[in-house]
Design a protein around this motif. Structure first.
Motif, PDB file in Angstrom:
ATOM      1  N   UNK A  39       0.853  -1.191   0.000  1.00  0.00           N
ATOM      2  CA  UNK A  39       0.000   0.000   0.000  1.00  0.00           C
ATOM      3  C   UNK A  39       0.888   1.241   0.000  1.00  0.00           C
ATOM      4  N   UNK A  40       0.238   2.393  -0.034  1.00  0.00           N
ATOM      5  CA  UNK A  40       0.953   3.672   0.059  1.00  0.00           C
ATOM      6  C   UNK A  40       0.736   4.292   1.434  1.00  0.00           C
ATOM      7  N   UNK A  41       1.714   5.031   1.882  1.00  0.00           N
ATOM      8  CA  UNK A  41       1.593   5.828   3.108  1.00  0.00           C
ATOM      9  C   UNK A  41       1.885   7.279   2.756  1.00  0.00           C
ATOM     10  N   UNK A  42       1.024   8.180   3.188  1.00  0.00           N
ATOM     11  CA  UNK A  42       1.175   9.603   2.887  1.00  0.00           C
ATOM     12  C   UNK A  42       1.377  10.366   4.188  1.00  0.00           C
ATOM     13  N   UNK A  43       2.469  11.122   4.249  1.00  0.00           N
ATOM     14  CA  UNK A  43       2.770  11.961   5.414  1.00  0.00           C
ATOM     15  C   UNK A  43       2.694  13.430   4.986  1.00  0.00           C
ATOM     16  N   UNK A  44       1.930  14.212   5.699  1.00  0.00           N
ATOM     17  CA  UNK A  44       1.768  15.619   5.368  1.00  0.00           C
ATOM     18  C   UNK A  44       2.843  16.424   6.085  1.00  0.00           C
ATOM     19  N   UNK A  45       3.892  16.807   5.340  1.00  0.00           N
ATOM     20  CA  UNK A  45       5.016  17.521   5.937  1.00  0.00           C
ATOM     21  C   UNK A  45       4.669  18.974   6.227  1.00  0.00           C
ATOM     22  N   UNK A  46       4.008  19.617   5.253  1.00  0.00           N
ATOM     23  CA  UNK A  46       3.519  20.993   5.415  1.00  0.00           C
ATOM     24  C   UNK A  46       2.156  21.066   4.754  1.00  0.00           C
ATOM     25  N   UNK A  47       1.575  22.241   4.753  1.00  0.00           N
ATOM     26  CA  UNK A  47       0.266  22.411   4.126  1.00  0.00           C
ATOM     27  C   UNK A  47       0.308  22.096   2.636  1.00  0.00           C
TER      28      UNK A  47
END
Length: 719
Positions: free
Chosen positions: A108-116
């Motif tokens: 699967x994919x993992x998404x991390x929101x570093x900034x807006x």
């Protein structure tokens, strides 16, 4: 991943491995962690999250062993700053559930929101597998004895190859030069880099050989080919094997049991092959085994007489991919062991009426032209039926066959002799048609003397328009309609009145075929310790030379596929292939049990000298017939070919490049498919160590290119 057998008892354990891959993360000052609902995972407390260890330049891993009947737990991944562990970034989306009692690999994919405005996407693999205490004990023992990464049922015991942690993606310490062309070596004679018009590779007309000098020249060249495909056996007019009368009486179904370490494929298949009816052959040949083998024997021996032979009649307007489809199907069926020949009616027409026919020859109201074209179609069908009477099994009639009257003529000729299936190719994509038309004019002997290319294109389009006026789609008998399948954008497959083992395999193959150009890279693993010792089989790790090759291969793949981020790396489940693939980063890696080396059974771990000394009868049997010889409690080459069929189907289905890192016997079998080698040649094909064979698949056929990255210190060619 193949499901491993497990008792499912209380004493079993569940192995869990979580891997995260990201090229960008390696450049950030962040470290990946895992936390979740279980106390061992911090009970959702980020400060107690478990750190993931760096396994390669862009891969982090965390593995553990849990009781088999643990409660379902949830977890997520998070990133922590290396200098300040109090700050963390939790992955977006729902929690990840981890059940119990299952063997699977999930990507699967993992998404991390570093900034807006900035997000980091990573690939995540979660592998779970049930292990017994015996597995765990064997794993630990192997690690203690060898201090090498080992594998138990596909399970990593230790993190491997820490040298890659310091390798920068642009630092090719392996010494591989930037210009890959410097590593190119000559290819095999029968499948070079040149483009050959597919119709020219079809069967030479028997019925025209007595009164046509051109045909005699072609036949002479065919017989004088340097490749002696079938030594000491009867050959027909084109140099291929023709079974003797005794051979025709036997139906040999070879579907070996193999070894317990090889999981049976979901889609079991068999192969028929002609054998001699002497006592030595009978003792050396295995019996049919399994329900699928029984079904094939029933089709061959107890079905209606005409069902024992099969004619596939191509139908379709010009430039619709008929010859391409026929060539692929011929290669596939031959590789499975079915005596198959491809008869191209256009080749018959050119030999009988010349290559200078204008578009008027193909008009529907040109009575002489229609009669001439029907005549050569009948000649091709007669040759096919004569060949079948001599032992042939599957004939492929490649022509437009665009009217019911033509198809009725063929069905009447085949009545009581064989079963006919029509395969109609339909293409409505104008871009694909334009490309095919221009390729046709460029390659077809019909336009070899045409100096004005655009005039040739206009003439062919005029010919096509005449065909369109009289074209009648197939709606009679047994048929398969391939609608927009060649466009590479999906399409439809319609079937009518299709039954039986072999027709079913044909449908399954055709539904996975397409024309999307893409390379397939084949390479053996780096030199192993057993290669150095000259031992058969085993599961040893790499030698020093093998480790060097693994790094060179990683550099090669990184350069060759730098713009192909959807490519994938396939290995067997044996550690020498997994270790060879280990330095490669940025691509998903898939392990196939079907890619494991040929199972040497009781000879596993022995040298060939030891086999000759301790098992002289086995040594001699293998020397006489490497293709059919089966190691006691092991496999034959024919067994390997049968278990590789799902791999071939998946390679045909793939639209992105694939790197296959496997073993000598396995790669010989795969290469034989792409090169359309006779089965008898499979055990003799040269697949050297530390060499990459690039197979290019596309609309123009199959092309080959070889790269030799380094010499093999201890080359082996016996398997």
């Amino acid at each position: 991943m193949a499901t491993a057998a497990s008792s499912g008892g209380v004493s079993d354990h569940q192995y869990v491995s979580v891997k995260l891959e990201s090229l960008r993360l390696a450049a950030l000052d962040l470290a990946p962690h895992l936390f979740g609902s279980h106390p061992a995972a911090g009970s959702w407390d980020p400060s107690k999250a478990l750190p993931m260890e760096r396994a390669a330049a862009a891969i982090w891993e965390l593995s553990c062993v849990l009781p088999s009947r643990h409660e379902t737990l949830d977890f997520k991944l998070l990133l922590k700053a290396k200098d300040d562990s109090s700050e963390c970034i939790v992955e977006e989306g729902p929690n990840r559930p981890l059940g119990c009692g299952s063997n699977q690999v999930e990507m699967t994919d993992a998404v991390f929101k570093l900034t807006e405005k900035d997000s980091l996407e990573c690939k995540v693999w979660v592998e779970t597998e049930m292990l017994s205490p015996f597995d765990l004990a064997a794993s630990w023992k192997a690690h203690q004895e060898n201090l090498q990464p080992s594998r138990v049922r596909g399970t990593y015991d230790v993190v491997m190859n820490t040298e890659t942690e310091a390798r920068d993606e642009n630092d090719f310490a392996s010494g591989l030069e930037l210009d890959l062309e410097k590593y190119v070596v000559p290819t095999t004679p029968n499948m070079g880099s040149g483009v050959v018009y597919a119709a020219n590779l079809t069967e030479n007309p028997r019925s025209l050989s007595s009164n046509n000098d051109t045909t005699k020249v072609i036949l002479h060249n065919s017989l004088d080919s340097p490749a002696n495909h079938y030594a000491n056996t009867k050959k027909d007019v084109d140099g291929r094997h023709t079974p003797s009368q005794e051979e025709q009486k036997a139906v040999f179904v070879d579907r070996g049991v193999g070894s317990p370490r090889f999981a049976r494929p979901t889609n079991e298949t068999i192969s028929t092959s002609n054998i001699k009816q002497d006592s030595e052959a009978k003792l050396g040949m295995p019996a049919a085994e399994g329900a699928v083998a029984a079904a094939a024997v029933a089709d061959q021996m107890y079905g209606p007489k005409e069902d024992r032979k099969l004619v596939i009649v191509l139908v379709g307007l010009p430039a619709r991919g008929k010859t391409f489809t026929a060539a692929k199907l011929t290669r596939y069926l031959r590789w499975l062991g079915h005596e198959t020949k491809h008869f191209n009616v256009g080749k018959y027409r050119r030999l009988k009426h010349g290559t200078n026919q204008t578009a008027d020859f193909f008009r529907g109201d040109n009575k002489e032209g229609v009669e001439a074209r029907n005549e050569v179609a009948a000649l091709a069908m007669e040759d096919m039926l004569s060949w079948m009477e001599e032992g042939g099994q599957v004939g492929i009639c490649d022509a437009t066959n665009s009217t019911r009257s033509r198809r009725n003529m063929l069905m009447k000729m085949a009545e009581g002799k064989c079963k006919i299936i029509f395969v109609e190719t339909i293409c409505n994509d104008q871009d694909v048609l334009e490309r095919n038309i221009r390729l046709k004019v460029q390659q077809s002997p019909d336009y070899a003397e045409q100096t004005d290319f655009e005039a040739g294109v206009r003439d062919f389009k005029e010919r096509l328009a005449y065909y369109e006026k009289v074209y009648e789609p197939v709606d009679e008998g047994s048929y398969i309609k391939m609608i927009d399948m060649v466009s590479g954008n999906g399409g439809q497959l319609q079937i009518n009145n299709i039954s039986g083992y072999l027709p079913g395999r044909i449908v399954f193959f055709l539904v996975n075929c397409h024309l999307t150009p893409r390379p397939i890279l084949l390479t053996r693993h780096g030199e192993s310790l057993d290669n150095v010792r000259g031992r058969i089989g085993g599961d040893s790790s790499l030698s020093e030379a093998g480790e060097v090759y693994s790094r060179k291969l990683a550099s090669f793949v990184e350069k060759r596929l730098k713009s192909e981020r959807t490519a994938s790396i396939w290995t067997s489940t044996l550690q020498r292939t997994i270790l060879t693939a280990y330095p490669i980063i940025g691509f998903p890696k898939i392990q196939w049990r079907a890619l494991d080396e040929i199972n040497a059974g009781v000879c596993d771990g022995m040298t060939y000298d030891e086999v000759k000394k301790n098992k002289p009868e086995e040594y001699e049997s293998r020397r006489k017939d490497k293709l059919r010889y089966r190691y006691p409690r092991g496999e034959s080459y024919l067994d390997v070919i049968q278990r590789l069929e799902p791999v071939i189907i998946e390679l045909e289905r793939q639209r992105a490049p694939v790197v296959v890192i496997a073993h000598q016997a396995v790669l010989r079998s795969l290469y034989a498919y792409f090169a359309d080698k006779p089965l008898e040649e499979v055990p003799k094909i040269e697949i050297p160590l530390h060499t990459i064979i690039e197979i290019k698949m596309g609309v123009t056929g199959v092309e080959e290119k070889r790269y030799k990255l380094m010499d093999a210190v201890n080359p082996t060619a016996e398997v």
